[in-house]
Design an enzyme around this catalytic site. Sequence first.
Site, mmCIF file in Angstrom:
data_model
loop_
_atom_site.group_PDB
_atom_site.id
_atom_site.type_symbol
_atom_site.label_atom_id
_atom_site.label_comp_id
_atom_site.label_asym_id
_atom_site.label_seq_id
_atom_site.Cartn_x
_atom_site.Cartn_y
_atom_site.Cartn_z
ATOM 1 N N THR A 203 14.966 -26.718 47.574
ATOM 2 C CA THR A 203 13.678 -26.133 47.901
ATOM 3 C C THR A 203 13.613 -26.031 49.413
ATOM 4 O OG1 THR A 203 11.312 -26.478 47.818
ATOM 5 C CG2 THR A 203 12.642 -28.438 47.700
ATOM 6 N N GLU B 196 10.452 -27.992 42.021
ATOM 7 C CA GLU B 196 10.419 -29.387 41.562
ATOM 8 C C GLU B 196 9.886 -29.530 40.141
ATOM 9 O OE1 GLU B 196 9.395 -28.263 44.473
ATOM 10 O OE2 GLU B 196 9.555 -29.756 46.083
ATOM 11 N N LYS C 221 4.774 -17.281 52.637
ATOM 12 C CA LYS C 221 5.557 -16.800 51.509
ATOM 13 C C LYS C 221 5.607 -15.276 51.537
ATOM 14 C CE LYS C 221 6.922 -18.687 47.243
ATOM 15 N NZ LYS C 221 6.606 -19.341 46.001
ATOM 16 N N TRP D 4 9.974 -18.408 50.666
ATOM 17 C CA TRP D 4 9.371 -19.212 51.735
ATOM 18 C C TRP D 4 9.911 -18.824 53.105
ATOM 19 C CZ3 TRP D 4 5.266 -21.607 50.528
ATOM 20 C CH2 TRP D 4 5.135 -22.373 49.386
HETATM 21 P P1 AMP Z 1 8.890 -22.638 44.942
HETATM 22 O O1 AMP Z 1 9.288 -24.059 44.845
HETATM 23 O O2 AMP Z 1 9.633 -21.883 45.973
HETATM 24 O O3 AMP Z 1 8.909 -21.983 43.618
HETATM 25 O O4 AMP Z 1 7.391 -22.568 45.431
HETATM 26 C C1 AMP Z 1 6.383 -23.298 44.785
HETATM 27 C C2 AMP Z 1 5.062 -22.978 45.414
HETATM 28 O O5 AMP Z 1 4.718 -21.607 45.190
HETATM 29 C C3 AMP Z 1 3.906 -23.763 44.837
HETATM 30 O O6 AMP Z 1 3.808 -25.048 45.399
HETATM 31 C C4 AMP Z 1 2.726 -22.871 45.174
HETATM 32 O O7 AMP Z 1 2.290 -23.084 46.514
HETATM 33 C C5 AMP Z 1 3.319 -21.479 45.080
HETATM 34 N N1 AMP Z 1 2.990 -20.889 43.775
HETATM 35 C C6 AMP Z 1 3.755 -20.823 42.674
HETATM 36 N N2 AMP Z 1 3.129 -20.175 41.679
HETATM 37 C C7 AMP Z 1 1.917 -19.819 42.159
HETATM 38 C C8 AMP Z 1 0.796 -19.129 41.629
HETATM 39 N N3 AMP Z 1 0.788 -18.634 40.403
HETATM 40 N N4 AMP Z 1 -0.278 -18.969 42.431
HETATM 41 C C9 AMP Z 1 -0.296 -19.440 43.680
HETATM 42 N N5 AMP Z 1 0.728 -20.085 44.254
HETATM 43 C C10 AMP Z 1 1.827 -20.281 43.505
#
Ligand code: AMP
Length: 538
Positions: free
Chosen positions: A182, A329, A438, A443
């Site tokens: 991540t 995670e 994002k 990210w």
């Molecule tokens: P990642 O580990 O790169 O998949 O990113 C996870 C993060 O993406 C989460 O902690 C959220 O901040 C954001 N995220 C994922 N799904 C959503 C969603 N449906 N709405 C808003 N933020 C989201």
Amino acid sequence: MKGLMMDFHLTVPVILRRAETLCANKTIVTRLPDKSIHRYTYREMATRSKQLSAALKKLGVSEGDRVATLCWNHYQHLEIYFAVPGIGAVLHTLNLRLSPDDLTYIVNHAEDKVIIVDQVLLPLFDKFKDRIKVSHVVVIENGTGPIPAGYTGYESLLSSGDASTFTPFSGDENTAAAMCYTSGTTGQPKGVLYSHRSIVLHSMLSAFTDGMAIGEADVVLPVVPMFHVNAWGLPFTCTMLGCTQVFPGPHLDPASLLELYETEKVTLTAGVPTIWMGILNVLDANPGKYNLSSIRCMLVGGSAAPRSMIVGYQERHNLRILHAWGMTETSPLGSICGLTAELRKAAPEVQYTYRAKQGVAAPLVEMRARNENGIVPWDGTTMGELEVRGPWISSAYYNTPDDEGKFTADGWFRTGDIVTLEANGYIEIKDRSKDVIKSGGEWISSVQLEGALMGHPAVAEAAVFAIPSEKWMERPMAAIVLKEGKSVTVEELNTFLEPHFAKFWLPEAYETVKEIPKTSVGKFKKSTLREMFRNYKA
Ligand code: AMP
């Protein structure tokens, strides 16, 4: 008293065995780099995957070794998904959108033994190959010419393995099967390590009826990359159920995807909001051009899906967007936004408002939120940091002594997302506690960019924050304070950053300011900056 059920371990080879036994003639479709279509059956996939398992063993890969992939979504990647855990080794998918510096760090931190690279991605691999130590580089050929000397061709590796001599891994279900880093919001990227058990349970529950309701008859196209949280687990879920799988290869532009949806009669697809925004624009501009009547569900996650987008798809194109929340995670399924029986009776406006939320916790996942006063009430207004626990939620990061307090003493994972919870269990993500940006579902670390910018001889201070973008959802913008008597151009700053970052990380805009607003403890106050440049359109 102990129950008298079999101690049958939940392992990845069990998933493949089912597909091979019951769905051998179902198909897996891939769009290749030259845009031609490759089609074969689960029978062929399973045989080749087992051949690869045997060949990797011959190459010296043993249980627990990491095998990295630097690949797009395609049938060979699916073969690797099963071949590596199939010998008790660990599938490590690398994010091909990261900078060479990050990829170097991640490969070295994971101590990958073998790396499998798409031939089309060799130019990226060349940028960090001399900084990593792997014993073998395997290249998935795309027919555009010979592969470089010293590398092993994927097909020749495969042919060195004998599927009939191979015995699949059948050890402890808690053994590591896959890993994914991540992007660090602070510090370095961290490794999430999925187990056989977590993958099997996640595959079962991802398909549940109140969620995606996936079944054998589905034709599933994951736009979400196989290097990002295992394409949200879909390759495992779909193989378990024997769905037809469609992989878009490197062709992720709206026109290519729309064509594939239509010709392959896709029923379910999954991606980040940026992808769906692009497709919505094309559909709006070309009424009646595409027949998407086969699609019953478009899963969206990774960033908040705008309500206007959900409404636009439903009202103008009769397409259903299903909103879900998750993280690397959390494997990733955390919550999913189906509508309860009661909400299905509500007015459309109310339903849309709910569909723009992130939904309710998936079965076996538990949620709570906490603020400075403790666990927050489920009242729909009090905000707190979301904490989760469950059988496919991380309990620690790989080889990372400093986990930044992400795991609570009583066994919950702190997500860093600020939410409200309603009495009916629906969560809504309000903000992130960290200030990462994002862009297009990926990210961008503001802290890393700031650190680099402040290394420029003309820059005294730099703060990077998100500005809204119609196309990418968010883009980075940098506020900079110049050193006295100095000046700098945008071109000079970009040239300064370019060697260290992926191109899409470069700030969309720079603004010179007198000073950066700061918090009481001297940290950059990003919320003020975001507010100041709220109307700046990227
Ligand atoms: P990642 O580990 O790169 O998949 O990113 C996870 C993060 O993406 C989460 O902690 C959220 O901040 C954001 N995220 C994922 N799904 C959503 C969603 N449906 N709405 C808003 N933020 C989201």
